[in-house]
Design an enzyme around this catalytic site. Structure first.
Site, PDB file in Angstrom:
ATOM      1  N   GLY A  12       0.282  -1.031   0.192  1.00 50.83           N
ATOM      2  CA  GLY A  12       0.346   0.446   0.053  1.00 50.83           C
ATOM      3  C   GLY A  12       0.846   1.336   0.039  1.00 50.83           C
ATOM      4  CB  CYS A  13       0.603   4.367   1.291  1.00 56.18           C
ATOM      5  SG  CYS A  13       1.268   6.380   1.173  1.00 56.18           S
TER       6      CYS A  13
END
Length: 179
Positions: A12-13
């Site tokens: 993810g981020c």
């Protein structure tokens, strides 16, 4: 000190993933970047379009005498959802896919063995979609992305998403936190 190794992880981020791994004993460097895409030297804006093929990742440099590849991957599978295809929560796109990008065959074997075991146990209730590939075409992210959580702890996304992941790491892996 034994020889250090590197492994690249997409969960993810990268702000969240970086924040967690900066707290891990034996991890000597954490760098946010872009990996396993086609473009040369992609920018954040280009990666965000989803057209470069790159994943938002963190490159970990670690001392295997202090923290094993398996332990790093155990953390990885706890602090993100490996069953979400091309997303993590509200972050949607191929740049947020779950990925383990190895630099040694031993890392690949550990990742494959863990995914196989978790899949057989149906640990997550849904299929694991984490890709396991050799790291290719890695580029560091822009400077303003490095140490983002550390520099911006009160930023909305950091408070809502990164801080809970760091707290979960600290609670679940107390023996692996830096002293």
């Amino acid at each position: 000190m034994s020889d250090v190794q590197t492994i690249v992880l997409g969960g993810g981020c990268f702000w969240c993933t970086e924040a967690v791994y900066k707290e891990v004993r034996g991890v000597t460097d954490v760098e946010s970047g872009y990996s396993n895409g086609q473009a040369q030297r992609p920018t954040y804006e280009q990666v965000c379009t989803g057209t470069t093929g790159h994943n938002e990742v963190v490159k970990l440099t670690y001392d295997p005498a202090q923290v094993s590849t398996r332990q790093l991957l155990e953390i990885f599978f706890v602090v993100h959802d490996p069953t979400q295809l091309n997303r993590q929560g509200n972050d949607v796109g191929t740049q947020y896919r779950s990925g383990i990008y190895y630099t040694t065959e031993e890392q690949k074997q550990v990742a494959d063995d863990m995914i196989r075991a978790m899949s057989q146990e149906k640990l997550f209730g849904r299929p694991i979609v984490t890709e396991v590939q050799p790291v290719t075409n890695y580029f560091p992210a822009e400077e303003y992305h490095q140490d983002f959580f550390e520099k911006n702890p009160n930023q909305g996304y950091c408070m809502a998403v990164a801080a809970p992941k760091v707290a979960k790491f600290r609670k679940t892996f107390i023996e692996l936190t830096r002293a």
